[in-house]
Design a protein around this motif. Structure first.
Motif, PDB file in Angstrom:
ATOM      1  N   ILE A  80     107.182 -52.243 -60.258  1.00  0.00           N
ATOM      2  CA  ILE A  80     106.459 -52.852 -59.140  1.00  0.00           C
ATOM      3  C   ILE A  80     105.048 -52.290 -59.053  1.00  0.00           C
ATOM      4  O   ILE A  80     104.836 -51.082 -59.151  1.00  0.00           O
ATOM      5  CB  ILE A  80     107.200 -52.594 -57.809  1.00  0.00           C
ATOM      6  N   PHE A  81     104.090 -53.187 -58.837  1.00  0.00           N
ATOM      7  CA  PHE A  81     102.708 -52.786 -58.603  1.00  0.00           C
ATOM      8  C   PHE A  81     102.417 -53.008 -57.122  1.00  0.00           C
ATOM      9  O   PHE A  81     102.435 -54.147 -56.638  1.00  0.00           O
ATOM     10  CB  PHE A  81     101.751 -53.610 -59.471  1.00  0.00           C
ATOM     11  N   ILE A  82     102.172 -51.927 -56.400  1.00  0.00           N
ATOM     12  CA  ILE A  82     102.004 -51.990 -54.948  1.00  0.00           C
ATOM     13  C   ILE A  82     100.520 -51.993 -54.579  1.00  0.00           C
ATOM     14  O   ILE A  82      99.743 -51.170 -55.069  1.00  0.00           O
ATOM     15  CB  ILE A  82     102.724 -50.821 -54.262  1.00  0.00           C
ATOM     16  N   VAL A  83     100.153 -52.940 -53.718  1.00  0.00           N
ATOM     17  CA  VAL A  83      98.809 -53.005 -53.146  1.00  0.00           C
ATOM     18  C   VAL A  83      98.945 -52.974 -51.629  1.00  0.00           C
ATOM     19  O   VAL A  83      99.536 -53.888 -51.052  1.00  0.00           O
ATOM     20  CB  VAL A  83      98.059 -54.282 -53.571  1.00  0.00           C
ATOM     21  N   PRO A  84      98.451 -51.929 -50.966  1.00  0.00           N
ATOM     22  CA  PRO A  84      98.557 -51.886 -49.500  1.00  0.00           C
ATOM     23  C   PRO A  84      97.766 -53.013 -48.848  1.00  0.00           C
ATOM     24  O   PRO A  84      96.616 -53.279 -49.211  1.00  0.00           O
ATOM     25  CB  PRO A  84      97.959 -50.518 -49.137  1.00  0.00           C
ATOM     26  N   ARG A  85      98.404 -53.627 -47.893  1.00  0.00           N
ATOM     27  CA  ARG A  85      97.777 -54.684 -47.112  1.00  0.00           C
ATOM     28  C   ARG A  85      97.014 -54.019 -45.967  1.00  0.00           C
ATOM     29  O   ARG A  85      97.597 -53.539 -44.996  1.00  0.00           O
ATOM     30  CB  ARG A  85      98.883 -55.606 -46.586  1.00  0.00           C
ATOM     31  N   ILE A  86      95.682 -53.961 -46.092  1.00  0.00           N
ATOM     32  CA  ILE A  86      94.832 -53.334 -45.076  1.00  0.00           C
ATOM     33  C   ILE A  86      93.945 -54.425 -44.491  1.00  0.00           C
ATOM     34  O   ILE A  86      92.782 -54.589 -44.863  1.00  0.00           O
ATOM     35  CB  ILE A  86      93.983 -52.188 -45.676  1.00  0.00           C
ATOM     36  N   TYR A  87      94.504 -55.197 -43.570  1.00  0.00           N
ATOM     37  CA  TYR A  87      93.796 -56.348 -43.023  1.00  0.00           C
ATOM     38  C   TYR A  87      92.978 -55.914 -41.807  1.00  0.00           C
ATOM     39  O   TYR A  87      93.530 -55.452 -40.808  1.00  0.00           O
ATOM     40  CB  TYR A  87      94.786 -57.447 -42.625  1.00  0.00           C
ATOM     41  N   THR A  88      91.670 -56.105 -41.899  1.00  0.00           N
ATOM     42  CA  THR A  88      90.774 -55.549 -40.886  1.00  0.00           C
ATOM     43  C   THR A  88      90.089 -56.612 -40.032  1.00  0.00           C
ATOM     44  O   THR A  88      89.275 -56.280 -39.175  1.00  0.00           O
ATOM     45  CB  THR A  88      89.704 -54.677 -41.570  1.00  0.00           C
ATOM     46  N   ASN A  89      90.390 -57.879 -40.288  1.00  0.00           N
ATOM     47  CA  ASN A  89      89.909 -58.928 -39.382  1.00  0.00           C
ATOM     48  C   ASN A  89      90.997 -59.987 -39.276  1.00  0.00           C
ATOM     49  O   ASN A  89      91.609 -60.352 -40.271  1.00  0.00           O
ATOM     50  CB  ASN A  89      88.581 -59.525 -39.825  1.00  0.00           C
ATOM     51  N   LYS A  90      91.247 -60.436 -38.063  1.00  0.00           N
ATOM     52  CA  LYS A  90      92.394 -61.292 -37.795  1.00  0.00           C
ATOM     53  C   LYS A  90      91.955 -62.647 -37.235  1.00  0.00           C
ATOM     54  O   LYS A  90      91.200 -62.705 -36.264  1.00  0.00           O
ATOM     55  CB  LYS A  90      93.325 -60.633 -36.773  1.00  0.00           C
ATOM     56  N   PRO A  91      92.451 -63.740 -37.829  1.00  0.00           N
ATOM     57  CA  PRO A  91      92.178 -65.057 -37.250  1.00  0.00           C
ATOM     58  C   PRO A  91      92.989 -65.229 -35.969  1.00  0.00           C
ATOM     59  O   PRO A  91      94.122 -64.760 -35.872  1.00  0.00           O
ATOM     60  CB  PRO A  91      92.658 -66.027 -38.340  1.00  0.00           C
ATOM     61  N   ARG A  92      92.427 -65.855 -34.991  1.00  0.00           N
ATOM     62  CA  ARG A  92      93.128 -66.112 -33.730  1.00  0.00           C
ATOM     63  C   ARG A  92      93.179 -67.619 -33.505  1.00  0.00           C
ATOM     64  O   ARG A  92      92.146 -68.291 -33.534  1.00  0.00           O
ATOM     65  CB  ARG A  92      92.426 -65.430 -32.547  1.00  0.00           C
ATOM     66  N   THR A  93      94.375 -68.120 -33.268  1.00  0.00           N
ATOM     67  CA  THR A  93      94.582 -69.562 -33.155  1.00  0.00           C
ATOM     68  C   THR A  93      93.726 -70.174 -32.052  1.00  0.00           C
ATOM     69  O   THR A  93      93.144 -71.247 -32.210  1.00  0.00           O
ATOM     70  CB  THR A  93      96.068 -69.869 -32.894  1.00  0.00           C
ATOM     71  N   THR A  94      93.628 -69.503 -30.918  1.00  0.00           N
ATOM     72  CA  THR A  94      92.849 -70.025 -29.792  1.00  0.00           C
ATOM     73  C   THR A  94      91.481 -69.363 -29.670  1.00  0.00           C
ATOM     74  O   THR A  94      90.702 -69.705 -28.782  1.00  0.00           O
ATOM     75  CB  THR A  94      93.609 -69.815 -28.471  1.00  0.00           C
ATOM     76  N   GLY A  95      91.197 -68.386 -30.549  1.00  0.00           N
ATOM     77  CA  GLY A  95      89.943 -67.648 -30.451  1.00  0.00           C
ATOM     78  C   GLY A  95      90.027 -66.434 -29.553  1.00  0.00           C
ATOM     79  O   GLY A  95      89.084 -65.626 -29.499  1.00  0.00           O
ATOM     80  N   GLU A  96      91.157 -66.273 -28.849  1.00  0.00           N
ATOM     81  CA  GLU A  96      91.318 -65.143 -27.939  1.00  0.00           C
ATOM     82  C   GLU A  96      92.199 -64.071 -28.576  1.00  0.00           C
ATOM     83  O   GLU A  96      93.001 -64.344 -29.459  1.00  0.00           O
ATOM     84  CB  GLU A  96      91.947 -65.609 -26.620  1.00  0.00           C
ATOM     85  N   GLY A  97      92.049 -62.841 -28.096  1.00  0.00           N
ATOM     86  CA  GLY A  97      92.887 -61.745 -28.577  1.00  0.00           C
ATOM     87  C   GLY A  97      92.148 -60.809 -29.512  1.00  0.00           C
ATOM     88  O   GLY A  97      90.992 -61.027 -29.881  1.00  0.00           O
ATOM     89  N   TYR A  98      92.844 -59.758 -29.924  1.00  0.00           N
ATOM     90  CA  TYR A  98      92.296 -58.740 -30.817  1.00  0.00           C
ATOM     91  C   TYR A  98      91.965 -59.349 -32.175  1.00  0.00           C
ATOM     92  O   TYR A  98      92.821 -59.949 -32.826  1.00  0.00           O
ATOM     93  CB  TYR A  98      93.322 -57.619 -30.961  1.00  0.00           C
ATOM     94  N   LYS A  99      90.735 -59.208 -32.619  1.00  0.00           N
ATOM     95  CA  LYS A  99      90.272 -59.834 -33.856  1.00  0.00           C
ATOM     96  C   LYS A  99      90.185 -58.845 -35.010  1.00  0.00           C
ATOM     97  O   LYS A  99      89.628 -59.175 -36.064  1.00  0.00           O
ATOM     98  CB  LYS A  99      88.921 -60.498 -33.627  1.00  0.00           C
ATOM     99  N   GLY A 100      90.718 -57.636 -34.819  1.00  0.00           N
ATOM    100  CA  GLY A 100      90.747 -56.682 -35.912  1.00  0.00           C
ATOM    101  C   GLY A 100      89.693 -55.595 -35.800  1.00  0.00           C
ATOM    102  O   GLY A 100      88.782 -55.661 -34.972  1.00  0.00           O
ATOM    103  N   MET A 101      89.826 -54.587 -36.682  1.00  0.00           N
ATOM    104  CA  MET A 101      88.931 -53.434 -36.642  1.00  0.00           C
ATOM    105  C   MET A 101      87.484 -53.791 -36.901  1.00  0.00           C
ATOM    106  O   MET A 101      86.575 -53.099 -36.444  1.00  0.00           O
ATOM    107  CB  MET A 101      89.384 -52.368 -37.653  1.00  0.00           C
TER     108      MET A 101
END
Length: 346
Positions: A80-101
């Motif tokens: 197995i080749f592991i790649v950490p998922r480090i997602y630092t910006n988040k899409p928001r369906t309504t535009g509201e909420g935490y959008k990531g670091m």
């Protein structure tokens, strides 16, 4: 109405000068890039696992997670080749909420994009430096890709972005594998058109420059499920779905046919514990079909230190503040399942 221009953001050169990569880290990243590309070319039979929290919300728990993952990776690196998922910006369906670091390096404070840009680069570099992992992130904003392009070995284009022309063209200039998710409608033709576009070169405007790209032959599909017109979640990870996608790939004669299956989102119906069962089903499909064994290159899994999710104000270390994730014990079980199937059927 209109724009209020708040702050001039630092350039890519300024950010990389403040947080540079050493020669050793550059070499480590290049080595990992070569290995992941060999998986997509079919030269390596290792299985790709892009795994980590829904959103990288705080640097310290993310680093703790990656240190634990480092120890596991040693035990499974032959399969197995592991790649950490480090997602630092988040899409928001309504535009509201935490959008990531990127937006909020501190989720309890107001947005500060300058601090966010520096914070996410610092975190990605720490993961590479301390754990040896080059990382994965979502290209939610194509203009921001250059802040991290020298630390990422995997890039994802989300379901809401996959039809966007700028995402497709920028992906054509990225020099690591880019996964194109099927759109929320589930239309596989849209996803394949995005892959086709990204595999070919383009001339376009990028960050106030006229640029030219040569195409990215490692662009591929990510199956993440969809939503019907009635809002019902429809999975697309089953055997028949994967065989259909393979036949569509064949018709388009795309190079390096490949798919990564997202075990969460609409595939799990947002029931995060289902990721273990889905991973097992995918591995069984690969066992049953030689065609799928070479076509299905990996899984994308949402996992963190603690299972479930929590509100920001609860201050629970290592628990997702966006979508629920499986916890560490289930993470170990999932990796073990993938390893056992892979070792038996490679």
């Amino acid at each position: 109405m209109g724009f209020s221009f708040l702050n001039q953001l630092p350039t890519t050169e300024e950010v990389k000068k403040q947080y540079p990569l050493s020669k050793e880290l550059i070499e480590q990243k290049a080595k990992r890039d070569a290995e992941i590309k060999s998986i997509f070319r079919g030269e390596s039979k290792k299985f790709l696992l892009v795994i980590g929290p829904c959103s990288a919300d705080h640097e310290d728990p993310v680093l703790e997670y990656c240190h634990r993952l480092k120890e596991v990776a040693k035990d499974v690196e032959d399969q197995i080749f592991i790649v950490p998922r480090i997602y630092t910006n988040k899409p928001r369906t309504t535009g509201e909420g935490y959008k990531g670091m990127l937006h909020q390096p501190d989720p309890e404070k107001r947005a500060n994009l300058t601090e966010g840009i520096l914070a996410i680069r610092h975190m990605h570099i720490r993961v590479l430096e301390e754990c040896g992992f080059s990382t994965a992130d979502e290209m939610l904003y194509p203009d921001n890709h250059t802040y991290l392009d020298d630390v990422l070995s995997y890039v994802a284009v989300g379901a809401r972005s996959v039809e966007n022309q700028q995402h497709r063209m920028v992906a054509s200039g990225v020099d690591v594998p880019v996964g194109m998710k099927n759109p929320t409608s589930g239309d596989l033709g849209v996803m394949l058109n995005s892959i086709y576009a990204a595999e070919h070169g383009h001339d376009f405007i990028f960050r106030e420059w006229e640029v030219q790209t040569g195409g990215n032959p490692f662009t591929h599909a990510i199956m993440r499920g969809s939503q019907s017109k009635h809002g019902q979640m429809v999975p697309n990870y089953h055997y028949e779905d994967l065989k259909l996608l393979h036949s569509l790939y064949t018709e388009k004669k795309l190079p390096n046919p490949a798919v990564v299956v997202d075990t969460n989102h609409c595939n799990s119906g947002k029931k995060y514990k289902e990721q273990l069962r889905i991973a097992q089903e995918i591995m069984h499909c690969r066992k049953y079909s030689e065609e799928l064994r070479s076509f299905v290159k990996g899984l994308m899994v949402e996992s963190y230190l603690l299972e479930g999710s929590a509100k920001v104000e609860e201050h629970i270390w290592g628990k997702s503040i966006t979508d629920p994730c499986i916890g560490w014990d289930d993470t170990l079980r999932l990796i073990s399942t993938v390893y056992e199937y892979q070792a038996r059927n490679r």
